[in-house]
Enzyme design. Structure first.
Site, mmCIF file in Angstrom:
data_model
loop_
_atom_site.group_PDB
_atom_site.id
_atom_site.type_symbol
_atom_site.label_atom_id
_atom_site.label_comp_id
_atom_site.label_asym_id
_atom_site.label_seq_id
_atom_site.Cartn_x
_atom_site.Cartn_y
_atom_site.Cartn_z
ATOM 1 N N ASP A 29 0.837 -1.202 0.000
ATOM 2 C CA ASP A 29 0.000 0.000 0.000
ATOM 3 C C ASP A 29 0.870 1.248 0.000
ATOM 4 O O ASP A 29 1.493 1.589 0.997
ATOM 5 C CB ASP A 29 -0.897 0.011 1.248
ATOM 6 C CG ASP A 29 -1.796 1.250 1.267
ATOM 7 O OD1 ASP A 29 -2.808 1.240 0.556
ATOM 8 O OD2 ASP A 29 -1.472 2.224 1.978
ATOM 9 N N TYR A 57 3.281 9.611 -0.328
ATOM 10 C CA TYR A 57 4.354 8.922 0.422
ATOM 11 C C TYR A 57 5.718 9.100 -0.262
ATOM 12 O O TYR A 57 6.756 8.786 0.319
ATOM 13 C CB TYR A 57 4.066 7.420 0.586
ATOM 14 C CG TYR A 57 2.775 7.063 1.295
ATOM 15 C CD1 TYR A 57 1.997 8.029 1.928
ATOM 16 C CD2 TYR A 57 2.314 5.753 1.324
ATOM 17 C CE1 TYR A 57 0.801 7.705 2.553
ATOM 18 C CE2 TYR A 57 1.133 5.420 1.959
ATOM 19 C CZ TYR A 57 0.368 6.400 2.566
ATOM 20 O OH TYR A 57 -0.807 6.064 3.176
ATOM 21 N N LYS A 99 -2.564 5.864 -4.406
ATOM 22 C CA LYS A 99 -3.676 6.777 -4.104
ATOM 23 C C LYS A 99 -3.469 8.141 -4.752
ATOM 24 O O LYS A 99 -2.340 8.637 -4.837
ATOM 25 C CB LYS A 99 -3.813 6.977 -2.586
ATOM 26 C CG LYS A 99 -3.741 5.698 -1.777
ATOM 27 C CD LYS A 99 -4.045 5.899 -0.307
ATOM 28 C CE LYS A 99 -3.684 4.665 0.505
ATOM 29 N NZ LYS A 99 -2.269 4.584 0.917
ATOM 30 N N HIS A 116 -7.501 9.496 -2.056
ATOM 31 C CA HIS A 116 -6.894 9.461 -0.716
ATOM 32 C C HIS A 116 -7.779 10.118 0.350
ATOM 33 O O HIS A 116 -7.915 9.616 1.454
ATOM 34 C CB HIS A 116 -5.515 10.143 -0.768
ATOM 35 C CG HIS A 116 -4.561 9.665 0.266
ATOM 36 N ND1 HIS A 116 -3.214 9.525 0.045
ATOM 37 C CD2 HIS A 116 -4.744 9.289 1.550
ATOM 38 C CE1 HIS A 116 -2.626 9.093 1.141
ATOM 39 N NE2 HIS A 116 -3.536 8.948 2.072
HETATM 40 P P1 NAD Z 1 0.452 1.192 12.098
HETATM 41 O O1 NAD Z 1 -0.720 1.052 13.008
HETATM 42 O O2 NAD Z 1 0.663 0.172 11.048
HETATM 43 O O3 NAD Z 1 1.723 1.328 13.038
HETATM 44 C C1 NAD Z 1 3.013 1.392 12.513
HETATM 45 C C2 NAD Z 1 3.994 1.644 13.628
HETATM 46 O O4 NAD Z 1 3.794 0.729 14.715
HETATM 47 C C3 NAD Z 1 5.435 1.425 13.158
HETATM 48 O O5 NAD Z 1 5.963 2.605 12.626
HETATM 49 C C4 NAD Z 1 6.138 0.975 14.422
HETATM 50 O O6 NAD Z 1 6.512 2.105 15.184
HETATM 51 C C5 NAD Z 1 5.048 0.227 15.173
HETATM 52 N N1 NAD Z 1 5.078 -1.237 14.934
HETATM 53 C C6 NAD Z 1 4.805 -1.890 13.775
HETATM 54 N N2 NAD Z 1 4.889 -3.220 13.971
HETATM 55 C C7 NAD Z 1 5.217 -3.401 15.269
HETATM 56 C C8 NAD Z 1 5.440 -4.562 16.064
HETATM 57 N N3 NAD Z 1 5.318 -5.784 15.548
HETATM 58 N N4 NAD Z 1 5.759 -4.366 17.356
HETATM 59 C C9 NAD Z 1 5.866 -3.138 17.891
HETATM 60 N N5 NAD Z 1 5.656 -2.001 17.199
HETATM 61 C C10 NAD Z 1 5.341 -2.144 15.889
HETATM 62 O O7 NAD Z 1 0.347 2.668 11.491
HETATM 63 P P2 NAD Z 1 0.554 3.413 10.101
HETATM 64 O O8 NAD Z 1 1.926 3.263 9.591
HETATM 65 O O9 NAD Z 1 0.013 4.763 10.306
HETATM 66 O O10 NAD Z 1 -0.484 2.684 9.118
HETATM 67 C C11 NAD Z 1 -0.147 1.596 8.298
HETATM 68 C C12 NAD Z 1 -0.306 1.952 6.838
HETATM 69 O O11 NAD Z 1 -1.617 2.487 6.584
HETATM 70 C C13 NAD Z 1 0.621 3.064 6.346
HETATM 71 O O12 NAD Z 1 1.933 2.628 6.115
HETATM 72 C C14 NAD Z 1 -0.089 3.489 5.085
HETATM 73 O O13 NAD Z 1 0.173 2.569 4.038
HETATM 74 C C15 NAD Z 1 -1.560 3.403 5.504
HETATM 75 N N6 NAD Z 1 -2.119 4.713 5.950
HETATM 76 C C16 NAD Z 1 -3.092 5.279 5.176
HETATM 77 C C17 NAD Z 1 -3.655 6.496 5.541
HETATM 78 C C18 NAD Z 1 -4.750 7.084 4.691
HETATM 79 O O14 NAD Z 1 -5.118 8.247 4.891
HETATM 80 N N7 NAD Z 1 -5.293 6.349 3.737
HETATM 81 C C19 NAD Z 1 -3.229 7.158 6.707
HETATM 82 C C20 NAD Z 1 -2.233 6.560 7.481
HETATM 83 C C21 NAD Z 1 -1.702 5.335 7.105
#
Ligand code: NAD
Length: 280
Positions: free
Chosen positions: A49, A54, A79, A112
């Site tokens: 994704d 990004y 997106k 998006h």
């Molecule tokens: P997430 O909930 O996936 O959390 C990611 C963070 O959690 C990491 O940076 C790390 O610090 C921690 N983490 C990950 N795996 C872990 C583990 N196993 N143990 C401990 N800590 C851990 O949050 P995110 O990155 O905001 O969201 C995931 C994806 O969603 C993004 O990469 C993106 O592709 C998408 N996203 C989309 C939008 C949108 O507006 N459409 C907004 C935000 C994110």
């Protein structure tokens, strides 16, 4: 790649299948993306994704092209950013994304964010419909759309979005959006599925994790899977990338599912789509 886990797939409303676990690449630097996504492929992920905003579509495309995995076995999402909303500008933005990705087609293209002006996201949606009709993308959908935004599309367009990618995790379950989407055949894809770690210390999660010898992250992601949601957890750490997909060998009981669902707290990690100040 041997021993890859068999990730369940979700059949979207146009019959295209998407892996239920994907890899989110927000804030993964373009220059590092190919390496990090390589780790994700090694761990068994087959869905990535990304988004224009990004700024890592180049690295994503490189990772896909150099993976040694057949293109049709990888699901790539990108997106349309809010600066590019509108019919002609959306078509141009798609071309720019595809140039960066260096791929022949995209699996899923999303708007998006909805803009405050319905005409603008409707015009953008028509552009996505054209890309879909022309076979340049296998499925089209939206992100951060409220039921009112989805209603605008339903009333004035031909194609129903296959999914709505929204902030969704135990502490923010977006019941109203989820009910609308469930009732209209629009899948929910959870962004920030881990709530960026905010719920990891919750005693409910910790207790379940200890019971199964799993980590809090794995318990949270397993809850999503059993809720039937599509997840795109992100990590830049090789071990955690593998950990986040290693959730297919245990199952939460009904009581445990209820316990995690009980963590709803209205806790937002990202911007609120109903706060019009954020939308552009
Ligand atoms: P997430 O909930 O996936 O959390 C990611 C963070 O959690 C990491 O940076 C790390 O610090 C921690 N983490 C990950 N795996 C872990 C583990 N196993 N143990 C401990 N800590 C851990 O949050 P995110 O990155 O905001 O969201 C995931 C994806 O969603 C993004 O990469 C993106 O592709 C998408 N996203 C989309 C939008 C949108 O507006 N459409 C907004 C935000 C994110």
């Amino acid at each position: 790649m041997p021993n890859s886990p068999v990730v369940p797939e979700v059949k979207l409303n146009n019959q295209v299948e998407i892996p239920q676990i994907g890899f989110g690449v927000y804030k993964i630097d373009d220059a590092k993306a190919a390496e990090v996504i390589g780790w994700a492929f090694e761990a068994g992920y087959r869905s990535i994704d990304t988004a224009t905003i990004y700024e890592n579509e180049k690295g994503v495309g490189q990772a896909v092209r150099e993976s040694g995995i057949a293109r049709e076995d990888i699901f790539v999402t990108s997106k349309l950013w809010r600066d590019d909303m509108g019919y002609d500008s959306a078509l141009r933005a798609f071309d720019t994304s595809m140039d960066k990705l260096g791929l022949d087609y995209l699996d899923l293209y999303l708007i998006h964010w909805p803009s405050p002006d319905p005409q603008l996201y409707l015009d953008s949606w028509r552009a996505l419909e054209k890309l879909y009709a022309d076979g340049r993308v296998r499925a089209i959908g939206v992100s951060n759309f409220l039921p009112a935004n989805l209603e605008v599309l339903a009333e004035a367009s031909e194609v129903t979005p296959v999914l709505n990618q929204i902030e969704y995790h135990p502490a923010l379950q977006q019941v109203e959006i989820a009910q609308y989407c469930d009732a209209h055949g629009i899948a929910i894809e959870a962004w920030s599925p881990l709530a960026r770690g905010e719920v990891f210390e919750s005693p409910v999660i910790v207790e379940i994790a200890e019971r199964y010898g799993k980590t809090p992250a794995q318990v949270v992601l397993r809850w999503h899977l059993q809720e039937g949601r599509i997840i795109i957890p992100k990590s830049g750490n090789k071990q955690r990338i593998a950990e986040n997909i290693d959730i297919l060998d245990f199952e939460l009981s009904d009581d445990e599912m209820l316990g995690v669902t009980g963590l709803e707290a209205g806790l937002r990690i990202g911007p609120d789509p109903s706060a019009t100040t954020y939308q552009g």
